[in-house]
Motif scaffolding. Structure first.
Motif, PDB file in Angstrom:
ATOM      1  N   VAL A   1       3.759  20.314  34.631  1.00 43.52           N
ATOM      2  CA  VAL A   1       2.621  20.030  33.745  1.00 43.52           C
ATOM      3  C   VAL A   1       1.448  19.511  34.575  1.00 43.52           C
ATOM      4  CG1 VAL A   1       1.825  18.668  31.779  1.00 43.52           C
ATOM      5  CG2 VAL A   1       4.191  19.477  31.870  1.00 43.52           C
TER       6      VAL A   1
ATOM      7  N   THR B   1      -5.898  14.986  30.074  1.00 39.10           N
ATOM      8  CA  THR B   1      -5.769  16.167  29.230  1.00 39.10           C
ATOM      9  C   THR B   1      -4.904  17.203  29.936  1.00 39.10           C
ATOM     10  OG1 THR B   1      -8.068  15.735  28.695  1.00 39.10           O
ATOM     11  CG2 THR B   1      -7.124  17.804  27.874  1.00 39.10           C
ATOM     12  N   VAL B   2      -3.959  17.763  29.210  1.00 39.32           N
ATOM     13  CA  VAL B   2      -3.086  18.780  29.794  1.00 39.32           C
ATOM     14  C   VAL B   2      -3.899  20.055  30.041  1.00 39.32           C
ATOM     15  CG1 VAL B   2      -1.039  20.214  29.445  1.00 39.32           C
ATOM     16  CG2 VAL B   2      -1.061  17.834  28.651  1.00 39.32           C
TER      17      VAL B   2
ATOM     18  N   VAL C   1      -2.182  17.793  34.558  1.00 36.89           N
ATOM     19  CA  VAL C   1      -2.983  16.948  33.670  1.00 36.89           C
ATOM     20  C   VAL C   1      -4.261  16.546  34.407  1.00 36.89           C
ATOM     21  CG1 VAL C   1      -3.035  14.793  32.355  1.00 36.89           C
ATOM     22  CG2 VAL C   1      -0.893  16.072  32.582  1.00 36.89           C
TER      23      VAL C   1
ATOM     24  N   LEU D   1       6.417  11.471  31.345  1.00 35.32           N
ATOM     25  CA  LEU D   1       5.522  11.532  30.195  1.00 35.32           C
ATOM     26  C   LEU D   1       5.755  10.259  29.381  1.00 35.32           C
ATOM     27  CD1 LEU D   1       3.645  13.847  29.310  1.00 35.32           C
ATOM     28  CD2 LEU D   1       5.464  14.617  27.777  1.00 35.32           C
TER      29      LEU D   1
ATOM     30  N   VAL E   1      -1.185  22.603  25.938  1.00 39.34           N
ATOM     31  CA  VAL E   1      -2.422  22.589  26.733  1.00 39.34           C
ATOM     32  C   VAL E   1      -3.552  22.041  25.864  1.00 39.34           C
ATOM     33  CG1 VAL E   1      -4.137  24.046  27.893  1.00 39.34           C
ATOM     34  CG2 VAL E   1      -1.698  24.508  28.176  1.00 39.34           C
TER      35      VAL E   1
ATOM     36  N   VAL F   1       0.738  24.325  31.649  1.00 39.87           N
ATOM     37  CA  VAL F   1       2.167  24.024  31.559  1.00 39.87           C
ATOM     38  C   VAL F   1       2.926  25.245  32.081  1.00 39.87           C
ATOM     39  CG1 VAL F   1       4.115  23.489  30.051  1.00 39.87           C
ATOM     40  CG2 VAL F   1       1.843  22.555  29.545  1.00 39.87           C
TER      41      VAL F   1
END
Lengths: 267, 351
Positions: free
Chosen positions: B311, B298-299, B313, B287, B333, B302
């Protein structure tokens, strides 16, 4: 238990008793009762005696028991050897499906054909030179062998199909030749089935009547023929005593055979 | 019997077919003497068939199998001098442990006096000396496994074939047995091992080299590090460990483009405009923007996995998964985050 409720279980037991007792148990009990009877004209026999057993265990009758035991022993041992051999061959030729089908068909034949026919066939086939078994004990033994080998073949075949091929392969990869694998791995693993097959063949041969009737010479009369002859001439109680002797002898041998499984009871 | 026969295994264009279905197709592989080679692949990939071709239980339709310098293609199983351990162990249930281990020696007519010593030695090696008088049914799965290995090793084969030997054991026993197998091989450095498994952890832990198989074919051979760090094929990247497989396009300057991002990778870059697949291991992605290659997205999910956070993305319409060391404050998120990975961690793979 598939039936879980108490009521259902009782119903199942009653159903079983209603079917089993008259069909299987009563006739055998009647034979036993008759073998001790002096006279049977009412519902129950009147008077009891062991005289029939005295007759059933001496002279001609004792000889017939000996004949039956010898015939059954030879027939079941031969059937075991031939049946096992054929079953092993059929299994090893698994890649050629037709070999197995032909063998299956050949061995089911004596079962599918009425045994009277088998008796007659054996009589006709072996009555002339070069193989003139007619009138000798060998023709009885031959017919019995033919009749019971089918059962040996089938039970050994079924056991072979259940045998995990991994055992055979593990043995082979350790350097064991096919003969060694057969003697040290496959046959010992098959032993429970082999003894069961022998017992079955023995019992079948002990009780064989219809083919035997076509073939037996005067000096080789098996016990079932003796029983038939006794009842035929009206000696019902003597026949019953002979039948009980036959049952007892057969059960005794089957029990002895079942004891052979000790070393093989590993599963 | 010779003591230290150093014999490898060689497959030369081996093809096996059952009823017209090809289950092993032109298989070419060399296992060096003393090497541990894992055959790794999903079920139906042909890996067990390859092993059975060495043992002699399948007959190749074409090609040759050699053990050492000996062409064994036409030899029956008992003449091949291999040791084999299968998933079900196949210990002879009617024999005691000692007799199981002695079986191969007796079958090969080893002198009586020698057999007892060799059996004791083999059982000692796997730590089962105290169980010699037991029957297999009295042993646990792990103990049966050890006896099966002792039985295979007692004949001192030049080649040891292991067919999914650990898959019948529970997870804890399995990792114990893995360490045990590793130790055994260090004690017997001359034995070549062919180890069939569908479990990448077993293959990566134990093998000197791994042969990855799929649909009757050999896909890729390499050391565990090579296959893990720099797989050459999509299948390998995906099957050996987790992988992000991203479609990229060759860009000028020896770089590739993924969405808007320009990325530098360890592999030779394709010519500009050519399509390729980029493989990045999830745990190599961090990260932030520290590393050379940066992706923004964009997440979407998780997951807490104990030691790590997984995670997901969304970057340029694709899901990129990062396996991050567990932190007290994982990204939420819906948050916009930068991800980055080093040049050496990006490799291009072929289909």
């Amino acid at each position: 238990m598939l039936v879980h409720s108490r009521k259902g279980r009782w119903a199942a037991w009653i159903c079983f008793a209603v079917l089993f007792v008259p069909l299987f148990a009563v006739p055998l009990l009647v034979i036993v009762a008759a073998s001790f009877a002096t006279n049977w004209s009412g519902v129950l026999p009147s008077g009891s005696t062991v005289e029939h057993y005295a007759a059933a265990t001496r002279g001609e009758s004792l000889a017939a028991l000996g004949v039956s035991l010898q015939t059954a022993l030879l027939a079941s041992v031969l059937a075991l050897v031939i049946g096992t051999w054929a079953a092993l061959s059929a299994a090893s030729a698994a890649r050629h499906g037709w070999v197995r089908r032909v063998l299956d068909a050949l061995f089911v034949l004596p079962v599918a054909v009425p045994s009277v026919v088998v008796g007659l066939a054996v009589l006709v086939a072996y009555s002339r030179p070069p193989v003139a078994f007619n009138g000798t004990r060998w023709i009885v033994m031959l017919a019995h062998t033919v009749l019971v080998t089918a059962f040996a073949y089938q039970s050994v075949s079924a056991a072979l199909a259940r045998l995990d091929p991994a055992y055979e392969q593990a043995a082979a990869s350790l350097g064991a030749r096919p003969w060694y694998v057969l003697l040290r791995v496959k046959l010992p693993l098959l032993l429970p089935s082999l003894t069961a097959a022998t017992g079955l063949c023995f019992a079948l041969s002990m009780g064989e009547l219809s083919a035997t009737m076509m073939l037996y010479p005067p000096d080789w009369m098996p016990l079932p023929v003796q029983i038939f002859a006794a009842t035929d001439r009206g000696s019902l109680f003597t026949g019953s005593a002979l039948a009980v002797v036959l049952m007892a002898a057969t059960s005794l041998v089957l029990f002895a055979v079942s004891r052979v499984r000790t070393r093989a009871s590993y599963r | 019997m010779s003591e230290a026969r150093r014999s490898g295994i060689r497959f030369e264009e081996v093809t096996v077919a059952y009823d017209g279905t090809v289950v092993l197709d032109g298989f070419d592989l060399t296992v060096e003497p003393g090497e541990v080679m894992a055959l790794l692949g999903p079920s139906g990939s042909g890996k067990t068939t390859a092993l059975r071709a060495v043992a002699g239980f399948v007959r190749p339709a074409a090609g040759r199998v050699l053990i050492g310098d000996r062409d064994v293609t036409g030899l029956p199983p008992h003449a091949r001098d291999v040791g084999m351990v299968v998933q079900s162990y196949a210990l002879f249930p009617h024999m005691r442990v000692a007799d199981n281990v002695a079986f191969g020696l007796k079958a090969r007519r080893t002198p009586r006096g020698e057999i007892a010593a060799r059996v004791a030695e083999a059982l000692e090696m796997v730590g089962m000396a105290d169980y010699a008088r037991r029957h297999p049914r009295e042993l646990s799965g792990g103990q049966q496994q050890r006896v099966a290995i002792a039985r295979a090793l007692a004949v001192r084969p030049g080649v040891l074939l292991l067919d999914e030997p650990l898959s019948a054991l529970d997870a804890r026993l399995r990792s114990g047995m893995l360490a045990e197998l590793d130790r055994l091989h260090r004690e017997l450095p001359d034995v070549s091992v062919l180890y069939v498994t569908h479990d990448q952890v077993e293959a990566l832990t134990l093998a000197d080299r791994v042969a990855v198989m799929d649909r009757a074919r050999l896909r890729e051979v390499g050391t565990p590090e090579q296959l893990y760090r720099a797989p050459r094929r999509t299948f390998t990247a995906d099957f050996v460990g987790a992988a992000n497989l991203l479609p990229v396009v060759g860009a000028p300057g020896g770089t590739v483009r993924f969405g808007d991002a320009r990325l530098k990778v360890a592999s030779p870059a394709p010519s500009a405009g050519a399509e390729a697949t980029l493989c990045v291991r999830p745990h190599r992605i961090t990260l932030g923007e520290e590393a050379a290659n940066v992706l923004r997205g964009t997440v979407t999910a998780v997951q807490w996995r104990g030691a790590t956070h997984r995670v997901a993305v969304e970057v340029a319409g694709r899901e990129v998964v990062a396996e991050l060391p567990e932190t007290a404050e994982p990204p939420a998120v819906g948050a916009e985050v930068p991800l980055s990975f080093a040049v050496r961690d990006g490799v291009l793979v072929d289909d």
